[in-house]
Design a protein around this motif. Sequence first.
Motif, PDB file in Angstrom:
ATOM      1  N   LYS A   1       8.396 -18.470  17.940  1.00 55.36           N
ATOM      2  CA  LYS A   1       8.980 -17.838  19.118  1.00 55.36           C
ATOM      3  C   LYS A   1       9.115 -16.335  18.892  1.00 55.36           C
ATOM      4  CE  LYS A   1      11.147 -22.138  20.378  1.00 55.36           C
ATOM      5  NZ  LYS A   1       9.969 -22.819  20.006  1.00 55.36           N
ATOM      6  N   HIS A   2       8.633 -15.575  19.867  1.00 51.70           N
ATOM      7  CA  HIS A   2       8.603 -14.126  19.737  1.00 51.70           C
ATOM      8  C   HIS A   2       8.474 -13.484  21.113  1.00 51.70           C
ATOM      9  CE1 HIS A   2       4.362 -15.164  20.165  1.00 51.70           C
ATOM     10  NE2 HIS A   2       4.179 -13.917  20.600  1.00 51.70           N
ATOM     11  N   TYR A   3       8.657 -12.190  21.163  1.00 46.55           N
ATOM     12  CA  TYR A   3       8.361 -11.397  22.352  1.00 46.55           C
ATOM     13  C   TYR A   3       7.114 -10.577  22.073  1.00 46.55           C
ATOM     14  CZ  TYR A   3      12.805 -11.949  24.889  1.00 46.55           C
ATOM     15  OH  TYR A   3      13.865 -12.427  25.609  1.00 46.55           O
ATOM     16  N   ASP A   4       6.354 -10.321  23.110  1.00 43.05           N
ATOM     17  CA  ASP A   4       5.279  -9.335  23.032  1.00 43.05           C
ATOM     18  C   ASP A   4       5.856  -8.008  23.509  1.00 43.05           C
ATOM     19  OD1 ASP A   4       3.393 -11.147  22.185  1.00 43.05           O
ATOM     20  OD2 ASP A   4       2.499 -11.431  24.154  1.00 43.05           O
ATOM     21  N   ILE A   5       5.430  -6.939  22.889  1.00 41.51           N
ATOM     22  CA  ILE A   5       5.828  -5.609  23.341  1.00 41.51           C
ATOM     23  C   ILE A   5       4.875  -5.210  24.458  1.00 41.51           C
ATOM     24  CG2 ILE A   5       6.117  -3.189  22.717  1.00 41.51           C
ATOM     25  CD1 ILE A   5       6.462  -4.145  19.789  1.00 41.51           C
ATOM     26  N   PRO A   6       5.388  -4.877  25.643  1.00 42.55           N
ATOM     27  CA  PRO A   6       4.496  -4.436  26.728  1.00 42.55           C
ATOM     28  C   PRO A   6       3.672  -3.222  26.278  1.00 42.55           C
ATOM     29  CG  PRO A   6       6.716  -4.820  27.552  1.00 42.55           C
ATOM     30  CD  PRO A   6       6.786  -4.899  26.049  1.00 42.55           C
ATOM     31  N   LYS A   7       2.436  -3.173  26.704  1.00 41.27           N
ATOM     32  CA  LYS A   7       1.528  -2.099  26.279  1.00 41.27           C
ATOM     33  C   LYS A   7       2.109  -0.711  26.507  1.00 41.27           C
ATOM     34  CE  LYS A   7      -2.737  -4.673  26.602  1.00 41.27           C
ATOM     35  NZ  LYS A   7      -4.027  -4.837  27.233  1.00 41.27           N
TER      36      LYS A   7
END
Length: 74
Positions: free
Chosen positions: A39-45
């Motif tokens: 489980k993780h978040y992606d950093i928006p570009k």
Amino acid sequence: MIYSDGIHIISSISIDHLHEFCKTIGIKKCWYHAGSRFKHYDIPKKMRKDFFEKYKMVQKVSSRDIVKILKKEE
């Protein structure tokens, strides 16, 4: 501790800690990957360019290190 490889964000403390951190810095819950093994978040570009300069409290690690950290949490 919050960790990132510049694309993904994880917490070694708890999922709640991760959610709170991401909410604080303006990353929406839709960037959270609850269905993945890790489980993780992606950093928006749009946030990636200056991410580590802006959020100095985030420990920069490699993608491989992120997996190692998350495997310890299982």
